[in-house]
Design a protein around this motif. Structure first.
Motif, PDB file in Angstrom:
ATOM      1  N   SER A 115       0.925  -1.158   0.066  1.00  0.00           N
ATOM      2  CA  SER A 115       0.052  -0.013  -0.034  1.00  0.00           C
ATOM      3  C   SER A 115       1.007   1.142  -0.076  1.00  0.00           C
ATOM      4  CB  SER A 115      -0.925  -0.092   1.289  1.00  0.00           C
ATOM      5  OG  SER A 115      -0.171   0.145   2.385  1.00  0.00           O
ATOM      6  N   PRO A 116       0.346   2.248  -0.277  1.00  0.00           N
ATOM      7  CA  PRO A 116       1.073   3.807  -0.253  1.00  0.00           C
ATOM      8  C   PRO A 116       1.637   4.013   1.215  1.00  0.00           C
ATOM      9  CG  PRO A 116      -0.932   3.896  -1.594  1.00  0.00           C
ATOM     10  CD  PRO A 116      -1.128   2.509  -1.028  1.00  0.00           C
ATOM     11  N   LYS A 176      -8.555  -1.201   0.324  1.00  0.00           N
ATOM     12  CA  LYS A 176      -9.129  -0.732  -0.868  1.00  0.00           C
ATOM     13  C   LYS A 176      -8.600   0.427  -1.256  1.00  0.00           C
ATOM     14  CE  LYS A 176     -13.401  -1.049  -3.773  1.00  0.00           C
ATOM     15  NZ  LYS A 176     -14.807  -1.211  -3.641  1.00  0.00           N
ATOM     16  N   GLN A 177      -7.948   0.578  -2.466  1.00  0.00           N
ATOM     17  CA  GLN A 177      -7.454   1.954  -2.980  1.00  0.00           C
ATOM     18  C   GLN A 177      -8.597   2.885  -3.596  1.00  0.00           C
ATOM     19  OE1 GLN A 177      -4.019   2.749  -1.956  1.00  0.00           O
ATOM     20  NE2 GLN A 177      -4.895   0.907  -0.869  1.00  0.00           N
ATOM     21  N   TYR A 229      -6.844  -3.311  -4.399  1.00  0.00           N
ATOM     22  CA  TYR A 229      -6.549  -3.564  -3.127  1.00  0.00           C
ATOM     23  C   TYR A 229      -4.965  -3.653  -3.019  1.00  0.00           C
ATOM     24  CZ  TYR A 229     -11.148  -4.788  -1.605  1.00  0.00           C
ATOM     25  OH  TYR A 229     -12.580  -4.477  -1.191  1.00  0.00           O
ATOM     26  N   LYS A 230      -4.367  -3.021  -1.903  1.00  0.00           N
ATOM     27  CA  LYS A 230      -3.004  -3.238  -1.600  1.00  0.00           C
ATOM     28  C   LYS A 230      -2.656  -3.811  -0.274  1.00  0.00           C
ATOM     29  CE  LYS A 230      -1.356  -1.134  -5.589  1.00  0.00           C
ATOM     30  NZ  LYS A 230      -0.361  -1.589  -6.267  1.00  0.00           N
ATOM     31  N   ASN A 243      -1.576  -3.714   3.348  1.00  0.00           N
ATOM     32  CA  ASN A 243      -1.199  -2.591   4.340  1.00  0.00           C
ATOM     33  C   ASN A 243      -0.731  -2.954   5.415  1.00  0.00           C
ATOM     34  OD1 ASN A 243      -1.396   0.318   4.524  1.00  0.00           O
ATOM     35  ND2 ASN A 243      -3.053  -0.038   5.928  1.00  0.00           N
TER      36      ASN A 243
END
Length: 137
Positions: free
Chosen positions: A51-52, A115-116, A121-122, A124
């Motif tokens: 994720s970011p 969820k982005q 999805y990433k 996290n």
């Protein structure tokens, strides 16, 4: 008329069930692809599933990959793995992965996928527990 309504209802039930399973299926696919990337020493692909927020903590794929190697060895080099329990809570999927580590010990990795904005999805975060299965998710 009643028969037609019953048929329509039966046709829509599988679609509803498929929609409910979709985030879980997507999460499992992402986890599997990331584990395969680790097994192939493909830092770029493995990092792409983070994720970011995780990429913000580890702004370079090499740093991320080294962190996984050192702190998440069962995920980096699993003997075998299988998906366990899962749940969807809003925009988060929690997925349990039962892993036999390279040392032969059993682990439970609890993955958190978010969820982005684009709908993807990433990963996290991953919580490692030296037990299989882990506590209720």
């Amino acid at each position: 008329m009643l028969r037609a309504c019953a048929c329509i209802a039966m046709l829509t039930l599988p679609a509803t069930a498929a929609l409910a399973a979709e985030p879980i299926d997507t999460a499992q696919s992402i986890i599997q692809q990331q584990i395969e990337a680790f097994l192939n020493d493909d830092a770029t692909t493995a990092y792409s599933f983070a994720s970011p927020q995780i990429q913000g903590k580890f702004p370079d794929k090499s740093i991320f990959f080294e962190m996984v190697k050192r702190g998440y060895t069962p995920v980096y080099r699993p003997g075998n793995f299988a998906f366990g329990r899962s749940k969807v809570d809003g925009g988060t999927v929690v997925q349990e992965v039962l892993i036999s580590g390279p040392d032969g010990k059993d682990w439970t990795a609890v993955y958190f996928l978010v969820k982005q904005p684009d709908g993807s999805y990433k990963i996290n975060g991953v919580q490692m527990l030296q037990q299989a299965p882990g506590p209720e998710i």
